[in-house]
Design a protein around this motif. Structure first.
Motif, PDB file in Angstrom:
ATOM      1  N   TYR A  64       0.829  -1.208   0.000  1.00 47.13           N
ATOM      2  CA  TYR A  64       0.000   0.000   0.000  1.00 47.13           C
ATOM      3  C   TYR A  64       0.863   1.257   0.000  1.00 47.13           C
ATOM      4  CZ  TYR A  64      -4.150  -2.817   1.280  1.00 47.13           C
ATOM      5  OH  TYR A  64      -5.171  -3.724   1.307  1.00 47.13           O
ATOM      6  N   LEU A  65       2.054   1.159   0.570  1.00 46.99           N
ATOM      7  CA  LEU A  65       2.921   2.336   0.661  1.00 46.99           C
ATOM      8  C   LEU A  65       3.372   2.836  -0.708  1.00 46.99           C
ATOM      9  CD1 LEU A  65       5.216   1.390   3.691  1.00 46.99           C
ATOM     10  CD2 LEU A  65       3.267   2.946   3.684  1.00 46.99           C
ATOM     11  N   ILE A  66       3.287   1.969  -1.713  1.00 46.49           N
ATOM     12  CA  ILE A  66       3.647   2.412  -3.062  1.00 46.49           C
ATOM     13  C   ILE A  66       2.728   3.542  -3.501  1.00 46.49           C
ATOM     14  CG2 ILE A  66       3.848   1.675  -5.476  1.00 46.49           C
ATOM     15  CD1 ILE A  66       4.560  -1.104  -4.485  1.00 46.49           C
ATOM     16  N   HIS A  67       1.520   3.589  -2.905  1.00 48.98           N
ATOM     17  CA  HIS A  67       0.593   4.672  -3.206  1.00 48.98           C
ATOM     18  C   HIS A  67       1.199   6.032  -2.847  1.00 48.98           C
ATOM     19  CE1 HIS A  67      -3.265   6.763  -3.591  1.00 48.98           C
ATOM     20  NE2 HIS A  67      -3.017   7.330  -2.422  1.00 48.98           N
ATOM     21  N   LEU A  68       2.096   6.055  -1.858  1.00 45.38           N
ATOM     22  CA  LEU A  68       2.767   7.302  -1.481  1.00 45.38           C
ATOM     23  C   LEU A  68       3.811   7.711  -2.503  1.00 45.38           C
ATOM     24  CD1 LEU A  68       3.413   6.649   2.328  1.00 45.38           C
ATOM     25  CD2 LEU A  68       1.475   7.823   1.278  1.00 45.38           C
ATOM     26  N   SER A  69       4.216   6.771  -3.327  1.00 49.88           N
ATOM     27  CA  SER A  69       5.281   6.947  -4.303  1.00 49.88           C
ATOM     28  C   SER A  69       6.633   6.987  -3.582  1.00 49.88           C
ATOM     29  CB  SER A  69       5.068   8.218  -5.133  1.00 49.88           C
ATOM     30  OG  SER A  69       5.927   8.230  -6.254  1.00 49.88           O
ATOM     31  N   PHE A  70       7.709   6.995  -4.378  1.00 50.28           N
ATOM     32  CA  PHE A  70       9.040   7.056  -3.788  1.00 50.28           C
ATOM     33  C   PHE A  70       9.256   8.384  -3.067  1.00 50.28           C
ATOM     34  CE2 PHE A  70      10.681   4.014  -7.267  1.00 50.28           C
ATOM     35  CZ  PHE A  70      10.425   2.914  -6.465  1.00 50.28           C
ATOM     36  N   TYR A  71       8.625   9.418  -3.600  1.00 48.48           N
ATOM     37  CA  TYR A  71       8.809  10.760  -3.046  1.00 48.48           C
ATOM     38  C   TYR A  71       7.426  11.377  -2.819  1.00 48.48           C
ATOM     39  CZ  TYR A  71      13.381   9.740  -4.963  1.00 48.48           C
ATOM     40  OH  TYR A  71      14.571   9.128  -5.263  1.00 48.48           O
ATOM     41  N   PRO A  72       6.878  11.261  -1.618  1.00 52.49           N
ATOM     42  CA  PRO A  72       5.543  11.801  -1.342  1.00 52.49           C
ATOM     43  C   PRO A  72       5.473  13.304  -1.611  1.00 52.49           C
ATOM     44  CG  PRO A  72       6.263  10.369   0.443  1.00 52.49           C
ATOM     45  CD  PRO A  72       7.446  10.576  -0.444  1.00 52.49           C
ATOM     46  N   VAL A  73       4.265  13.775  -1.907  1.00 51.13           N
ATOM     47  CA  VAL A  73       4.048  15.205  -2.117  1.00 51.13           C
ATOM     48  C   VAL A  73       4.544  15.982  -0.899  1.00 51.13           C
ATOM     49  CG1 VAL A  73       2.305  16.990  -2.403  1.00 51.13           C
ATOM     50  CG2 VAL A  73       2.091  14.837  -3.656  1.00 51.13           C
ATOM     51  N   GLY A  74       5.322  17.018  -1.164  1.00 49.53           N
ATOM     52  CA  GLY A  74       5.905  17.811  -0.094  1.00 49.53           C
ATOM     53  C   GLY A  74       7.360  17.495   0.183  1.00 49.53           C
ATOM     54  N   SER A  75       7.874  16.393  -0.394  1.00 55.10           N
ATOM     55  CA  SER A  75       9.279  16.035  -0.198  1.00 55.10           C
ATOM     56  C   SER A  75      10.184  17.046  -0.899  1.00 55.10           C
ATOM     57  CB  SER A  75       9.566  14.637  -0.759  1.00 55.10           C
ATOM     58  OG  SER A  75       8.758  13.656  -0.151  1.00 55.10           O
ATOM     59  N   VAL A  76      11.225  17.491  -0.212  1.00 56.06           N
ATOM     60  CA  VAL A  76      12.221  18.379  -0.823  1.00 56.06           C
ATOM     61  C   VAL A  76      13.332  17.490  -1.364  1.00 56.06           C
ATOM     62  CG1 VAL A  76      13.826  20.289  -0.448  1.00 56.06           C
ATOM     63  CG2 VAL A  76      11.635  20.239   0.769  1.00 56.06           C
ATOM     64  N   VAL A  77      13.571  17.586  -2.673  1.00 55.02           N
ATOM     65  CA  VAL A  77      14.445  16.621  -3.342  1.00 55.02           C
ATOM     66  C   VAL A  77      15.562  17.315  -4.107  1.00 55.02           C
ATOM     67  CG1 VAL A  77      12.597  14.919  -3.558  1.00 55.02           C
ATOM     68  CG2 VAL A  77      12.926  16.594  -5.377  1.00 55.02           C
ATOM     69  N   GLU A  78      16.626  16.555  -4.332  1.00 53.08           N
ATOM     70  CA  GLU A  78      17.733  17.005  -5.178  1.00 53.08           C
ATOM     71  C   GLU A  78      17.674  16.239  -6.485  1.00 53.08           C
ATOM     72  OE1 GLU A  78      22.641  17.179  -5.299  1.00 53.08           O
ATOM     73  OE2 GLU A  78      21.589  16.475  -3.498  1.00 53.08           O
ATOM     74  N   LEU A  79      17.738  16.959  -7.608  1.00 56.72           N
ATOM     75  CA  LEU A  79      17.698  16.341  -8.923  1.00 56.72           C
ATOM     76  C   LEU A  79      19.104  15.945  -9.365  1.00 56.72           C
ATOM     77  CD1 LEU A  79      15.166  18.729 -10.719  1.00 56.72           C
ATOM     78  CD2 LEU A  79      14.712  16.705  -9.334  1.00 56.72           C
ATOM     79  N   THR A  80      19.168  15.121 -10.404  1.00 57.02           N
ATOM     80  CA  THR A  80      20.456  14.627 -10.880  1.00 57.02           C
ATOM     81  C   THR A  80      21.357  15.744 -11.403  1.00 57.02           C
ATOM     82  OG1 THR A  80      19.367  14.130 -12.986  1.00 57.02           O
ATOM     83  CG2 THR A  80      19.664  12.308 -11.447  1.00 57.02           C
ATOM     84  N   ASP A  81      20.770  16.861 -11.815  1.00 58.45           N
ATOM     85  CA  ASP A  81      21.590  17.985 -12.298  1.00 58.45           C
ATOM     86  C   ASP A  81      21.949  18.952 -11.175  1.00 58.45           C
ATOM     87  OD1 ASP A  81      19.197  19.229 -11.820  1.00 58.45           O
ATOM     88  OD2 ASP A  81      18.814  19.812 -13.902  1.00 58.45           O
TER      89      ASP A  81
END
Length: 475
Positions: free
Chosen positions: A386-403
């Motif tokens: 069920y946690l896959i519903h949250l996705s790898f990065y839930p809405v609101g996550s602050v992330v760093e992109l590959t660039d």
């Protein structure tokens, strides 16, 4: 705080004196766009700016209509600034210059100071006044935006701390065997469910095990109530976002969320010092921790009517499908379904949040670890998926992109047939790779991009360093 307090005193005096005598509007507006100034206004500016300054640059006898309108806007902003600094939470944190909200407020105060000084010394010529109004209007537009940001950040902080304190109050009363009303906890359950329905961002909260107040001057609670409450809110947020996927609980989601909020109340029997220990627990502390599910179940039965299903789930939320859990060592489906759901959410939320012995883990790594635990037979596989519903990065996550750019996840794609979708959300890019914060977010849909993606979620400290000065509500 001397600079802020000095400015507030000065602008307060300016506002009060300026508003004490209304400006007289010229009767013949067709022949002049200016507003006649009474002598009282002249005297007010003389007092504020100093007689010597006015001796060299006389106060203009009239203001244009546009200048008057801008002064009214300035008064309104001054009132908002005063209200902000009078808030009990801000007063409590105001001496901590490292707090992003406080630092942001100091900068807003400096910009506001520039606007006030400009408003005090309008030139004599109406045409020059109009040119000066362009600059003042630009400054005031910046002030308006910054006031909105700092108000939003303070409101979010108050909401987070208020949730922790509501739960901490209930836990403290339980531990002291006092009368407890769980209506605030039930109301919080409804709030979290409504946020989940609206797909609002999850905010993983944290509190020091030794802390007794949300801020200096706030309500005091018995430690480690706030630490337990912060984790409980995190677990409840996860449950609120997956409960609709389960056929048994989808039609009655309130009970699982309530269970998540209450399941660790028995941890109040554990010394706060043990939970604050960054090292390995000793045998006595571990044994005491392993009794908390049973004590929590007993407390819930005492305070909640017809609480048998809830108490059973609380008593078993640390049991594991392979029999390695505690306090009894139950296996498989002998563990109640709700207990298995709480166990999955508990592990996921615990890994994502900061703890005394480690920082919070990347959400993608956490999801992978939980799925591996389920694959190895420790957690329930269905609830883990069920946690896959949250996705790898839930809405609101602050992330760093590959660039190297940094952004916040704005939306996730629900396409479960595409194995790439959990890792390729829509990101609002906030900062360039060199750390330069963008003037406005730039949205990028990674699902439509053939190259690039997300490296990781940023830690609390990294978010504070990179975004705290511009986005205090994200840290």
């Amino acid at each position: 705080m001397s600079d802020t307090r000095g400015l507030l005193d000065r602008i307060s005096a300016f506002r009060n004196r300026l508003g004490s005598k209304p400006l007289a509007i010229a009767e013949d507006s067709s022949t002049s766009t200016a507003v006649a100034e009474p002598e009282a206004f002249r005297q007010t500016l003389r007092q504020i700016t100093g007689a010597s300054a006015l001796a060299e640059s006389p106060v203009p006898p009239q203001l244009t209509a546009r200048a008057r309108q801008l002064l009214q806007s300035a008064r309104e902003f001054l009132e908002r600034q005063r209200k902000f600094t009078a808030d009990a939470l801000f007063t409590g944190i105001a001496h901590d210059d490292t707090d992003p909200i406080v630092a942001y407020h100091h900068e807003t105060t400096s910009v506001m100071d520039s606007a006030v000084r400009m408003a005090q010394v309008f030139p004599e010529s109406p045409s020059v006044q109009l040119k000066l109004c362009d600059g003042l209007e630009g400054i005031l537009s910046i002030v308006k935006e910054r006031l909105s940001v700092q108000e939003r950040a303070l409101s979010q902080r108050k909401n987070d701390l208020g949730r922790i304190d509501r739960l901490a109050a209930a836990f403290t009363a339980m531990a002291q065997m006092r009368a407890v009303t769980l209506k605030p906890v039930a109301d919080l359950s409804e709030e979290l469910l409504e946020e989940a329905r609206q797909t609002k961002p999850m905010r993983f909260l944290a509190a020091d095990p030794l802390s007794t107040r949300s801020y200096p001057g706030g309500t005091e609670f018995q430690a480690p109530a706030r630490f337990i409450a912060a984790h409980a809110v995190n677990v409840a947020q996860v449950v609120a976002r997956i409960v609709h996927l389960d056929y048994e609980w989808a039609s009655r989601p309130l009970l699982p969320v309530l269970g998540a909020l209450l399941m660790d109340c028995g941890m109040m029997r554990v010394p706060a010092a043990a939970l604050a220990n960054p090292g390995k627990l000793n045998a006595d502390d571990r044994r005491l921790i392993e009794t908390h599910p049973q004590y929590g179940a007993e407390w819930v039965v005492r305070y909640v009517q017809d609480a048998a299903p809830l108490a059973d789930a609380i008593a078993t939320h640390h049991e594991r499908a392979d029999g390695t859990g505690y306090p009894v060592g139950l296996r498989g489906t002998t563990i109640p379904a709700l207990g298995r759901m709480l166990a999955v959410a508990d592990v996921y939320a615990g890994m994502c949040a900061d703890r005394p012995h480690r920082p919070g883990q990347d959400t993608r790594s956490t999801l992978t670890d939980v799925l591996l635990l389920a694959e190895n037979g420790q957690l329930d596989r269905d609830f883990a998926e069920y946690l896959i519903h949250l996705s790898f990065y839930p809405v609101g996550s602050v992330v760093e992109l590959t660039d190297g750019r940094v952004g916040v996840v704005a939306a996730n794609h629900p396409n479960r047939m595409d194995p790439r979708s959990p890792g390729r959300p829509v990101v609002a890019v906030l900062a360039e790779a060199d750390g330069t914060v963008l003037p406005r977010p730039e949205h990028v849909d990674l699902s439509s991009s053939t190259r690039g993606g997300i490296i990781r979620t940023l830690s609390t400290e990294k978010r504070r360093q990179m975004l705290g000065q511009r986005y205090p509500d994200l840290v």
